[in-house]
Design a protein around this motif. Structure first.
Motif, PDB file in Angstrom:
ATOM      1  N   PRO A 129      65.773  84.953  73.388  1.00 45.33           N
ATOM      2  CA  PRO A 129      65.077  84.210  74.442  1.00 45.33           C
ATOM      3  C   PRO A 129      64.939  84.996  75.748  1.00 45.33           C
ATOM      4  O   PRO A 129      63.921  84.887  76.435  1.00 45.33           O
ATOM      5  CB  PRO A 129      65.962  82.971  74.634  1.00 45.33           C
ATOM      6  CG  PRO A 129      66.631  82.779  73.319  1.00 45.33           C
ATOM      7  CD  PRO A 129      66.889  84.169  72.822  1.00 45.33           C
ATOM      8  N   ASP A 130      65.964  85.786  76.099  1.00 45.06           N
ATOM      9  CA  ASP A 130      65.885  86.586  77.323  1.00 45.06           C
ATOM     10  C   ASP A 130      64.808  87.669  77.200  1.00 45.06           C
ATOM     11  O   ASP A 130      64.133  88.008  78.188  1.00 45.06           O
ATOM     12  CB  ASP A 130      67.235  87.220  77.632  1.00 45.06           C
ATOM     13  CG  ASP A 130      68.239  86.207  78.161  1.00 45.06           C
ATOM     14  OD1 ASP A 130      67.817  85.070  78.471  1.00 45.06           O
ATOM     15  OD2 ASP A 130      69.436  86.540  78.243  1.00 45.06           O
ATOM     16  N   ALA A 131      64.651  88.224  76.010  1.00 51.28           N
ATOM     17  CA  ALA A 131      63.583  89.205  75.788  1.00 51.28           C
ATOM     18  C   ALA A 131      62.217  88.535  75.935  1.00 51.28           C
ATOM     19  O   ALA A 131      61.266  89.143  76.463  1.00 51.28           O
ATOM     20  CB  ALA A 131      63.728  89.833  74.406  1.00 51.28           C
ATOM     21  N   LYS A 132      62.104  87.287  75.491  1.00 46.22           N
ATOM     22  CA  LYS A 132      60.864  86.536  75.668  1.00 46.22           C
ATOM     23  C   LYS A 132      60.618  86.242  77.144  1.00 46.22           C
ATOM     24  O   LYS A 132      59.489  86.369  77.639  1.00 46.22           O
ATOM     25  CB  LYS A 132      60.923  85.236  74.868  1.00 46.22           C
ATOM     26  CG  LYS A 132      60.953  85.428  73.356  1.00 46.22           C
ATOM     27  CD  LYS A 132      61.151  84.107  72.632  1.00 46.22           C
ATOM     28  CE  LYS A 132      61.257  84.330  71.126  1.00 46.22           C
ATOM     29  NZ  LYS A 132      61.545  83.062  70.388  1.00 46.22           N
ATOM     30  N   LEU A 133      61.678  85.835  77.838  1.00 46.74           N
ATOM     31  CA  LEU A 133      61.582  85.556  79.272  1.00 46.74           C
ATOM     32  C   LEU A 133      61.059  86.792  80.010  1.00 46.74           C
ATOM     33  O   LEU A 133      60.145  86.695  80.842  1.00 46.74           O
ATOM     34  CB  LEU A 133      62.966  85.158  79.792  1.00 46.74           C
ATOM     35  CG  LEU A 133      63.148  84.746  81.254  1.00 46.74           C
ATOM     36  CD1 LEU A 133      64.441  83.943  81.419  1.00 46.74           C
ATOM     37  CD2 LEU A 133      63.192  85.938  82.214  1.00 46.74           C
ATOM     38  N   LEU A 134      61.629  87.943  79.692  1.00 45.66           N
ATOM     39  CA  LEU A 134      61.244  89.186  80.349  1.00 45.66           C
ATOM     40  C   LEU A 134      59.791  89.539  80.042  1.00 45.66           C
ATOM     41  O   LEU A 134      59.032  89.955  80.923  1.00 45.66           O
ATOM     42  CB  LEU A 134      62.171  90.312  79.882  1.00 45.66           C
ATOM     43  CG  LEU A 134      62.445  91.458  80.847  1.00 45.66           C
ATOM     44  CD1 LEU A 134      63.124  90.950  82.101  1.00 45.66           C
ATOM     45  CD2 LEU A 134      63.305  92.508  80.164  1.00 45.66           C
ATOM     46  N   SER A 135      59.393  89.376  78.786  1.00 46.25           N
ATOM     47  CA  SER A 135      58.029  89.714  78.366  1.00 46.25           C
ATOM     48  C   SER A 135      56.993  88.839  79.059  1.00 46.25           C
ATOM     49  O   SER A 135      55.890  89.304  79.384  1.00 46.25           O
ATOM     50  CB  SER A 135      57.907  89.561  76.844  1.00 46.25           C
ATOM     51  OG  SER A 135      58.793  90.432  76.171  1.00 46.25           O
ATOM     52  N   ILE A 136      57.339  87.580  79.278  1.00 49.14           N
ATOM     53  CA  ILE A 136      56.411  86.660  79.942  1.00 49.14           C
ATOM     54  C   ILE A 136      56.383  86.914  81.449  1.00 49.14           C
ATOM     55  O   ILE A 136      55.322  86.960  82.070  1.00 49.14           O
ATOM     56  CB  ILE A 136      56.808  85.199  79.632  1.00 49.14           C
ATOM     57  CG1 ILE A 136      56.612  84.914  78.138  1.00 49.14           C
ATOM     58  CG2 ILE A 136      55.983  84.226  80.473  1.00 49.14           C
ATOM     59  CD1 ILE A 136      57.201  83.594  77.668  1.00 49.14           C
ATOM     60  N   ALA A 137      57.550  87.104  82.049  1.00 47.90           N
ATOM     61  CA  ALA A 137      57.626  87.321  83.494  1.00 47.90           C
ATOM     62  C   ALA A 137      56.954  88.626  83.911  1.00 47.90           C
ATOM     63  O   ALA A 137      56.360  88.706  84.993  1.00 47.90           O
ATOM     64  CB  ALA A 137      59.089  87.310  83.938  1.00 47.90           C
ATOM     65  N   TYR A 138      57.045  89.642  83.069  1.00 45.04           N
ATOM     66  CA  TYR A 138      56.456  90.948  83.380  1.00 45.04           C
ATOM     67  C   TYR A 138      55.192  91.194  82.568  1.00 45.04           C
ATOM     68  O   TYR A 138      54.865  92.335  82.238  1.00 45.04           O
ATOM     69  CB  TYR A 138      57.478  92.063  83.136  1.00 45.04           C
ATOM     70  CG  TYR A 138      58.494  92.179  84.241  1.00 45.04           C
ATOM     71  CD1 TYR A 138      58.305  93.068  85.293  1.00 45.04           C
ATOM     72  CD2 TYR A 138      59.630  91.383  84.260  1.00 45.04           C
ATOM     73  CE1 TYR A 138      59.226  93.171  86.321  1.00 45.04           C
ATOM     74  CE2 TYR A 138      60.560  91.473  85.285  1.00 45.04           C
ATOM     75  CZ  TYR A 138      60.354  92.370  86.313  1.00 45.04           C
ATOM     76  OH  TYR A 138      61.267  92.467  87.334  1.00 45.04           O
TER      77      TYR A 138
END
Length: 565
Positions: free
Chosen positions: A257-266
């Motif tokens: 989920p954190d990798a998804k969060l990062l991909s969406i935020a950036y």
């Protein structure tokens, strides 16, 4: 007019790395030189040793990748003597390797790289209730997602600040304009950063169950493994499975989920291709699943052409030193382990301490320059995911498809700084699935009275001269070991590690390696705080301890050191 930025040393990596960046008046990187700064010479220690000791000594190449070098060295000896291992030995070695993949990827993401994206001080402004709600955007069951938990994290972080010391969060470029996460997103990531500290302790036990200890496991020997008692003990198998189940829970509810969060935020940076190298990718594949099926596919991609993938051919590997600190290149091909350089040749830096890089003959790194078919290559989780996915590997494809769908990204988007992190998270997720199937195969073998873990051989009756090699995919990419044996002793030993591929200096060909290529074109907002440079380089998970080596094929003394006490 260009300006030079020097970052030395680059921290939060294994080893000593230096980067010299040339930027124009707008802060755009026009050129980059990345240098391995520590000479080691590990292979010289192996010269003249009993080949059966190769694993124990080569495992000391790095304090992180110990199991990888241990196994590769032993496998090169087994290849030289044409020893065929029992199935159980291969499975146990794979179980240790897979646990190491999981440990390495999680530690890299949180403790070596996440602070390039996470503004610790901004997290203090987060609302615990809003944080809990935010976490549900990336998974249905977020890891430790209670309001009270986030309040406790805020209190701990606040105590660091009040004490005037940020502890593990000190010396960051806090407040940098390129931090994109909200206070709540920062708090989620910091919470998982702290949880990952406990995670890495537990997952290390999984390696130690079959390795005897970690780092520097002891159980891999020429011909198999010595951990037969652990294999036959149901409690030890259950201990291993319990650790992996806990790890799987953290990966599915925190890491992925954190990798998804990062991909969406950036997302804007991802779509802009920030951190993209030249698009040449290399994988040797491996880890047998069922018959011919393997966890990773081998292959070579050039220039991001996903439609055309060549099969890996080890004879196309060469290694040069025109711009590395060695001289007297010997002829020979790497398959036979004869690639070597008689003498180190360190050239002084310029008077201002910068690297000598103005001329094509200037040497600037202890890392040698491997090439595949004359090209610089990128190796690692990104290469494995792209090649395996494009070759329609059914073990991997669904995991990649799901991630791309949930983040609204395309396959090409993975070839970026953030994308490399996404590829690691995806890979960690499907490795967890694979491990349970491996344990099931091991139990099935035992059930039908197959308990062999070592093939018996008489060392004195083996050929006195032999050559062997080993190719493995390890957490950071392609690892290869080459050995020449003469008079039953190691005559020559050579290693090409994943970071050797990624951190390669230029050569007579002038081609940049993946590190340097990924930096060119990068926009640096504040040249006094080059966060963007660190972010790109950290995305490769550099391991310079593995990358810097030298061998002396003729037995000449290269240097002599004296320690004063």
């Amino acid at each position: 007019m260009t300006k030079k930025i020097v970052i030395d040393p680059i921290t939060r990596i294994e080893g000593h790395l230096r980067a010299e960046i040339e930027v124009d008046e707008d802060g755009v990187v026009k050129d980059a030189y990345v240098s391995g700064q520590l000479f080691r010479g590990i292979e010289m220690i192996l010269k003249g040793r009993d080949p059966r000791d190769a694993g124990l000594l080569a495992g000391r190449i790095c304090g992180v990748c110990t199991n990888s070098h241990f196994r590769a060295a032993v496998t090169s000896v087994e290849d030289a003597y044409s020893l065929k291992l029992p199935k159980n030995a291969e499975i146990i070695r794979d179980l240790m390797a897979m646990a190491l993949f999981i440990q390495d990827h999680v530690v890299h993401f949180y403790h070596l790289h996440s602070l390039d994206f996470v503004d610790v001080t901004t997290a203090l402004k987060a609302d615990p209730k809003a944080t809990s709600k935010e976490a549900h955007k990336y998974t249905q069951k977020p890891f430790r997602n209670s309001h009270s938990h986030y309040e406790a994290v805020l209190e701990k972080l606040g105590n660091f600040v009040k004490a005037g010391k940020l502890g593990p969060f000190s010396n960051g470029y806090w407040g940098h304009v390129d931090y994109k996460l909200t206070p709540e997103q920062n708090l989620i990531m910091i919470s998982h950063y702290l949880e990952a500290l406990k995670f890495q302790t537990n997952i290390s036990k999984a390696v130690a169950i079959f390795g005897g200890k970690t780092p520097h496991p002891q159980s891999i020997v020429v011909g198999g493994v010595t951990s037969v008692a652990d294999m036959l003990n149901p409690q030890r198998l259950n201990d291993y499975l319990f650790i992996i189940k806990e790890a799987k829970d953290f990966i599915e509810r925190a890491y992925l989920p954190d990798a998804k969060l990062l991909s969406i935020a950036y997302r804007d940076e991802v779509k802009a291709g920030i951190g993209r190298a030249n698009g040449n990718f290399l994988s040797v594949g491996g880890y047998e699943f069922e018959g011919e099926r393997k966890l990773f596919c081998d292959g070579v991609i050039y220039n991001h052409d996903f439609e055309t993938i060549e099969d890996f051919d080890e004879t196309k590997i060469t290694e040069e030193v025109d711009r590395a600190w060695y001289k007297d290149k010997m002829n020979g091909n790497v398959r036979e382990g004869t690639l070597g350089y008689d003498e180190v040749h360190y050239t002084d830096l310029n008077e201002d301490g910068s690297l000598k890089t103005a001329k094509n003959s200037d040497k600037y790194s202890w890392v040698k320059a491997p090439r595949y078919n004359g090209k610089t290559m990128e190796s690692g989780p990104l290469a494995r995911v792209l090649i395996s996915y494009t070759k329609d590997n059914t073990l991997i494809k669904s995991f990649v498809d799901e991630f791309l769908k949930e983040t609204d990204l395309e396959l090409m988007d993975l070839s970026t700084t953030v994308g490399r992190n996404a590829a690691r998270a995806i890979e960690t997720n499907y490795i967890c699935e694979y491990i349970f199937k491996l344990v099931s195969r091991l139990i099935q073998n035992i059930k039908y009275y197959d308990t062999d873990t070592w093939v018996k051989f008489d060392f004195n009756s083996l050929e006195k001269e032999a050559k062997g090699r080993a190719f493995f995919e390890v957490p950071r990419g392609v690892l290869s070991h080459f050995i020449n044996i003469k008079n039953a002793r190691i005559e020559n030993f050579s290693v090409i590690a994943p970071t050797t591929w990624n951190a390669t200096p230029r050569n007579f060909d002038g081609l940049r390696g993946a590190y340097e290529e990924a930096l060119v074109g990068l926009k640096i907002e504040d040249t006094s705080k080059p966060l963007e440079v660190l972010r790109v380089l950290h995305s490769f998970d550099p391991c310079l301890a593995c990358a810097v080596h030298v061998i002396d094929a003729d037995g000449k003394e290269l240097s002599r050191c004296k320690i004063k006490t």
